[in-house]
Design a protein around this motif. Structure first.
Motif: not given
Length: 327
Positions: A232-236, A263-275
């Protein structure tokens, strides 16, 4: 007394679908032109004047930037027009939660904006589109509907766009509302609000972006390694939403790769696959140490929309992104 005037923006979807068979399983989304829908609706005796504008005639799986930009511009124009009472958007149900939430984030809450769809095409036995549309007119015409943000009307319920999600593939009552319940119950004859407007007089929360950044959803599964994150990072990808297990969890290798992305500046959000359910900070995953954001009440689809808007507005710091999700 002046009759309400409602702008109807058509995009297609099942509500404008044609099956060609009342009992068949397949159909073509957007098969009916908006003018044909409005002509059929004219026979219902609705207490409003409807002005139609067709934006698209597609299934909502194909809704994207061009349609969102056109809808946002048309809504702004209608909000500024004193002759327009409210706005209805006919929309497929697959991505109604994404369109509704994007507009909710970027429109002022001064006139009702109502998305409406259907689970059965117009020529199917037990088609629900006409009733849903009549209910949407009831909501968009009501003087108490303003100040509630963008809403979704389906199955005799009025849901806030922030809370609405599609939770069933084909059931007639496919939509759920979390963490808050419905704003109102509605029939063509009656509308009962469950509380006062919660956004009265509020402007747009965020500027509508000039373009949308690439934000990816990564679904966690047992046995995963870090390679999908690296791809995913590789495709921008400029942000990643994890559709994690349970409370937004993932294998250690995946979390470590996501921490490197953050850490590289790409925000990461944790959501859930649970309904349904909240994803809180620092429960099983040490968000503070890894630099990650907890999605709270937003599922992956709406978390992606919010992160797109935030990144487009230059908000990428983990603390600022977390504050937006907390809000």
């Amino acid at each position: 007394m002046t009759r309400p005037c409602i702008l109807v923006l058509g995009t297609g979807g099942t509500i404008a679908g044609a099956a060609g068979s009342a009992t068949g399983g397949g159909y073509r989304a957007g098969g009916l032109a908006l003018d044909a829908m409005l002509e059929a609706l004219a026979g219902l005796g609705l207490d409003a004047d409807l002005v139609g504008r067709e934006v698209a005639r597609i299934g909502s799986q194909d809704i994207g930037w061009d349609e969102w930009r056109a809808l946002h511009a048309a809504c702004l124009e209608a909000i500024a027009d004193p002759a327009i009472t409210g706005i209805i958007i006919t929309h497929g149900t697959d991505t109604a939660e994404e369109t509704g939430f994007l507009l909710d984030l970027t429109l002022p809450a001064v006139k009702p904006v109502v998305l409406v769809g259907a689970m059965r095409p117009a020529d199917a036995v037990g088609a629900d589109g006409m009733r849903n549309f009549a209910n949407a007119v009831k909501v968009a015409s009501d003087r108490h509907a303003a100040g509630r943000g963008v809403m979704l009307v389906m199955g005799d319920a009025v849901l806030a766009a922030r809370d609405a999600r599609k939770a069933a593939t084909s059931a007639i009552d496919a939509f759920r509302s979390f963490p808050r319940g419905p704003l109102a119950r509605v029939t063509p004859a009656r509308l009962d609000w469950f509380g006062p407007p919660h956004r009265a007089g509020e402007g747009a929360r965020y500027r509508f972006p000039d373009s949308l950044p690439r934000i990816a959803i990564l679904t966690a599964g047992a046995g995963m390694d870090a390679q999908p994150v690296e791809a995913l990072l590789g495709i921008g990808a400029r942000g990643i939403v994890l559709a994690g297990m349970g409370q937004g969890n993932a294998p250690r290798a995946v979390l470590d790769a996501l921490a490197r992305a953050a850490a590289s500046g790409v925000p990461v959000v944790r959501a859930s696959r649970v309904d349904e359910g909240l994803v809180d900070r620092n429960v099983e995953v040490d968000d503070d140490a890894l630099g990650l954001v907890a999605a709270r009440a937003l599922g992956p689809a709406r978390a992606r929309v919010l992160l797109m808007v935030l990144v487009a507005n230059g908000i990428t710091d983990a603390a600022a992104v977390q504050a937006a999700f907390d809000g």
